[in-house]
Design a protein around this motif. Structure first.
Motif, PDB file in Angstrom:
ATOM      1  N   VAL A   1      15.363  13.820   5.621  1.00  0.00           N
ATOM      2  CA  VAL A   1      15.158  13.348   6.981  1.00  0.00           C
ATOM      3  C   VAL A   1      16.488  13.321   7.721  1.00  0.00           C
ATOM      4  CG1 VAL A   1      13.096  11.975   6.504  1.00  0.00           C
ATOM      5  CG2 VAL A   1      15.324  10.920   6.261  1.00  0.00           C
ATOM      6  N   VAL A   2      16.391  13.462   9.044  1.00  0.00           N
ATOM      7  CA  VAL A   2      17.571  13.376   9.903  1.00  0.00           C
ATOM      8  C   VAL A   2      17.265  12.420  11.048  1.00  0.00           C
ATOM      9  CG1 VAL A   2      18.404  15.693   9.310  1.00  0.00           C
ATOM     10  CG2 VAL A   2      16.919  15.381  11.287  1.00  0.00           C
ATOM     11  N   ASP A   3      18.300  11.988  11.723  1.00  0.00           N
ATOM     12  CA  ASP A   3      18.153  11.070  12.840  1.00  0.00           C
ATOM     13  C   ASP A   3      17.147  11.604  13.856  1.00  0.00           C
ATOM     14  OD1 ASP A   3      18.879   8.705  14.288  1.00  0.00           O
ATOM     15  OD2 ASP A   3      20.054   9.978  15.635  1.00  0.00           O
ATOM     16  N   GLY A   4      16.234  10.738  14.277  1.00  0.00           N
ATOM     17  CA  GLY A   4      15.246  11.115  15.279  1.00  0.00           C
ATOM     18  C   GLY A   4      13.947  11.659  14.720  1.00  0.00           C
ATOM     19  N   ASP A   5      13.853  11.834  13.407  1.00  0.00           N
ATOM     20  CA  ASP A   5      12.621  12.345  12.802  1.00  0.00           C
ATOM     21  C   ASP A   5      11.469  11.367  12.970  1.00  0.00           C
ATOM     22  OD1 ASP A   5      13.532  14.786  11.921  1.00  0.00           O
ATOM     23  OD2 ASP A   5      13.719  14.195   9.820  1.00  0.00           O
ATOM     24  N   GLU A   6      10.263  11.926  12.861  1.00  0.00           N
ATOM     25  CA  GLU A   6       9.044  11.133  12.803  1.00  0.00           C
ATOM     26  C   GLU A   6       8.443  11.332  11.422  1.00  0.00           C
ATOM     27  OE1 GLU A   6       5.780  11.141  15.946  1.00  0.00           O
ATOM     28  OE2 GLU A   6       4.927  12.330  14.304  1.00  0.00           O
ATOM     29  N   VAL A   7       8.179  10.244  10.740  1.00  0.00           N
ATOM     30  CA  VAL A   7       7.584  10.281   9.401  1.00  0.00           C
ATOM     31  C   VAL A   7       6.229   9.595   9.495  1.00  0.00           C
ATOM     32  CG1 VAL A   7       7.805   9.406   7.052  1.00  0.00           C
ATOM     33  CG2 VAL A   7       9.807  10.300   8.242  1.00  0.00           C
ATOM     34  N   ALA A   8       5.232  10.164   8.838  1.00  0.00           N
ATOM     35  CA  ALA A   8       3.893   9.566   8.836  1.00  0.00           C
ATOM     36  C   ALA A   8       3.417   9.386   7.409  1.00  0.00           C
ATOM     37  CB  ALA A   8       2.919  10.458   9.601  1.00  0.00           C
ATOM     38  N   PHE A   9       2.705   8.282   7.180  1.00  0.00           N
ATOM     39  CA  PHE A   9       2.120   8.001   5.881  1.00  0.00           C
ATOM     40  C   PHE A   9       0.625   7.810   6.028  1.00  0.00           C
ATOM     41  CE2 PHE A   9       6.493   6.354   5.434  1.00  0.00           C
ATOM     42  CZ  PHE A   9       6.904   7.150   4.364  1.00  0.00           C
ATOM     43  N   PHE A  10      -0.133   8.386   5.110  1.00  0.00           N
ATOM     44  CA  PHE A  10      -1.592   8.235   5.146  1.00  0.00           C
ATOM     45  C   PHE A  10      -2.148   8.432   3.738  1.00  0.00           C
ATOM     46  CE2 PHE A  10      -0.016  12.260   6.607  1.00  0.00           C
ATOM     47  CZ  PHE A  10      -0.693  13.217   5.889  1.00  0.00           C
ATOM     48  N   PRO A  11      -3.284   7.793   3.460  1.00  0.00           N
ATOM     49  CA  PRO A  11      -3.873   7.928   2.130  1.00  0.00           C
ATOM     50  C   PRO A  11      -4.505   9.297   1.970  1.00  0.00           C
ATOM     51  CG  PRO A  11      -5.253   6.557   3.518  1.00  0.00           C
ATOM     52  CD  PRO A  11      -4.023   6.892   4.319  1.00  0.00           C
ATOM     53  N   THR A  12      -4.680   9.683   0.714  1.00  0.00           N
ATOM     54  CA  THR A  12      -5.354  10.957   0.450  1.00  0.00           C
ATOM     55  C   THR A  12      -6.787  10.869   0.931  1.00  0.00           C
ATOM     56  OG1 THR A  12      -5.955  10.220  -1.760  1.00  0.00           O
ATOM     57  CG2 THR A  12      -3.944  11.533  -1.561  1.00  0.00           C
ATOM     58  N   VAL A  13      -7.323  12.012   1.295  1.00  0.00           N
ATOM     59  CA  VAL A  13      -8.698  12.069   1.804  1.00  0.00           C
ATOM     60  C   VAL A  13      -9.632  12.268   0.623  1.00  0.00           C
ATOM     61  CG1 VAL A  13     -10.275  13.323   3.292  1.00  0.00           C
ATOM     62  CG2 VAL A  13      -7.880  13.033   3.970  1.00  0.00           C
ATOM     63  N   THR A  14     -10.659  11.458   0.583  1.00  0.00           N
ATOM     64  CA  THR A  14     -11.681  11.627  -0.444  1.00  0.00           C
ATOM     65  C   THR A  14     -13.022  11.752   0.241  1.00  0.00           C
ATOM     66  OG1 THR A  14     -12.004   9.259  -0.672  1.00  0.00           O
ATOM     67  CG2 THR A  14     -10.401  10.282  -2.154  1.00  0.00           C
ATOM     68  N   GLY A  15     -13.912  12.359  -0.435  1.00  0.00           N
ATOM     69  CA  GLY A  15     -15.235  12.514   0.158  1.00  0.00           C
ATOM     70  C   GLY A  15     -16.262  12.795  -0.915  1.00  0.00           C
TER      71      GLY A  15
ATOM     72  N   VAL B   1       0.835  -1.216   0.000  1.00  0.00           N
ATOM     73  CA  VAL B   1       0.000   0.000   0.000  1.00  0.00           C
ATOM     74  C   VAL B   1       0.862   1.255   0.000  1.00  0.00           C
ATOM     75  CG1 VAL B   1      -2.031  -1.054   1.083  1.00  0.00           C
ATOM     76  CG2 VAL B   1      -0.263  -0.021   2.522  1.00  0.00           C
ATOM     77  N   LEU B   2       2.093   1.144   0.472  1.00  0.00           N
ATOM     78  CA  LEU B   2       2.984   2.303   0.502  1.00  0.00           C
ATOM     79  C   LEU B   2       3.573   2.630  -0.867  1.00  0.00           C
ATOM     80  CD1 LEU B   2       4.811   1.681   3.884  1.00  0.00           C
ATOM     81  CD2 LEU B   2       2.908   3.221   3.422  1.00  0.00           C
ATOM     82  N   SER B   3       3.238   1.827  -1.854  1.00  0.00           N
ATOM     83  CA  SER B   3       3.685   2.087  -3.228  1.00  0.00           C
ATOM     84  C   SER B   3       2.656   2.882  -4.026  1.00  0.00           C
ATOM     85  CB  SER B   3       3.970   0.763  -3.943  1.00  0.00           C
ATOM     86  OG  SER B   3       5.036   0.103  -3.311  1.00  0.00           O
ATOM     87  N   GLU B   4       1.541   3.227  -3.407  1.00  0.00           N
ATOM     88  CA  GLU B   4       0.490   3.970  -4.101  1.00  0.00           C
ATOM     89  C   GLU B   4       0.979   5.339  -4.567  1.00  0.00           C
ATOM     90  OE1 GLU B   4      -2.752   4.185  -1.353  1.00  0.00           O
ATOM     91  OE2 GLU B   4      -3.335   2.098  -1.718  1.00  0.00           O
ATOM     92  N   GLN B   5       0.462   5.773  -5.696  1.00  0.00           N
ATOM     93  CA  GLN B   5       0.836   7.059  -6.282  1.00  0.00           C
ATOM     94  C   GLN B   5       0.332   8.254  -5.466  1.00  0.00           C
ATOM     95  OE1 GLN B   5       2.861   7.554  -8.947  1.00  0.00           O
ATOM     96  NE2 GLN B   5       3.183   5.356  -8.913  1.00  0.00           N
ATOM     97  N   ASN B   6      -0.825   8.130  -4.836  1.00  0.00           N
ATOM     98  CA  ASN B   6      -1.447   9.268  -4.137  1.00  0.00           C
ATOM     99  C   ASN B   6      -1.171   9.279  -2.642  1.00  0.00           C
ATOM    100  OD1 ASN B   6      -2.531  10.244  -6.520  1.00  0.00           O
ATOM    101  ND2 ASN B   6      -4.332   8.957  -6.323  1.00  0.00           N
ATOM    102  N   LEU B   7      -0.108   8.668  -2.241  1.00  0.00           N
ATOM    103  CA  LEU B   7       0.278   8.618  -0.845  1.00  0.00           C
ATOM    104  C   LEU B   7       0.577  10.021  -0.306  1.00  0.00           C
ATOM    105  CD1 LEU B   7       1.957   6.407   1.240  1.00  0.00           C
ATOM    106  CD2 LEU B   7       3.771   7.758   0.265  1.00  0.00           C
ATOM    107  N   MET B   8       0.139  10.291   0.904  1.00  0.00           N
ATOM    108  CA  MET B   8       0.485  11.560   1.556  1.00  0.00           C
ATOM    109  C   MET B   8       1.460  11.255   2.686  1.00  0.00           C
ATOM    110  SD  MET B   8      -3.088  13.675   1.593  1.00  0.00           S
ATOM    111  CE  MET B   8      -2.239  15.154   2.145  1.00  0.00           C
TER     112      MET B   8
END
Length: 80
Positions: free
Chosen positions: A65-79, A44-51
């Motif tokens: 990115v640098v040591d200690g960073d926090e990275v978050a992945f989430f899908p685009t919001v649709t409605g 799922v992390l290979s999706e084109q519309n990943l945020m």
């Protein structure tokens, strides 16, 4: 380098975890994503519309990115 990675919405459901810690030599958020996308069930992390976000700020995959960073992945919001 140690990075905390958080997953939201259906990414969290697909991966079965809220967050993980990864260690490696990463230059960008995309390097983190690419490593994780190789794991079982993480396609799922290979999706084109990943945020993504770095340290709670929305960013692009080319964000450094640098040591200690926090990275978050989430899908685009649709409605509708």
């Amino acid at each position: 380098m140690n990075i905390t990675v958080k997953f939201f919405a259906r990414y969290r459901e697909a991966l079965g975890v809220d967050s993980i810690k990864v260690e490696g030599n990463f230059a960008t958020v995309d390097d983190v994503r690419a490593l994780l996308a190789q794991r079982d069930g993480a396609d799922v992390l290979s999706e084109q519309n990943l945020m993504c976000a770095r340290n709670e700020d929305l960013c692009q995959l080319d964000e450094p990115v640098v040591d200690g960073d926090e990275v978050a992945f989430f899908p685009t919001v649709t409605g509708g």
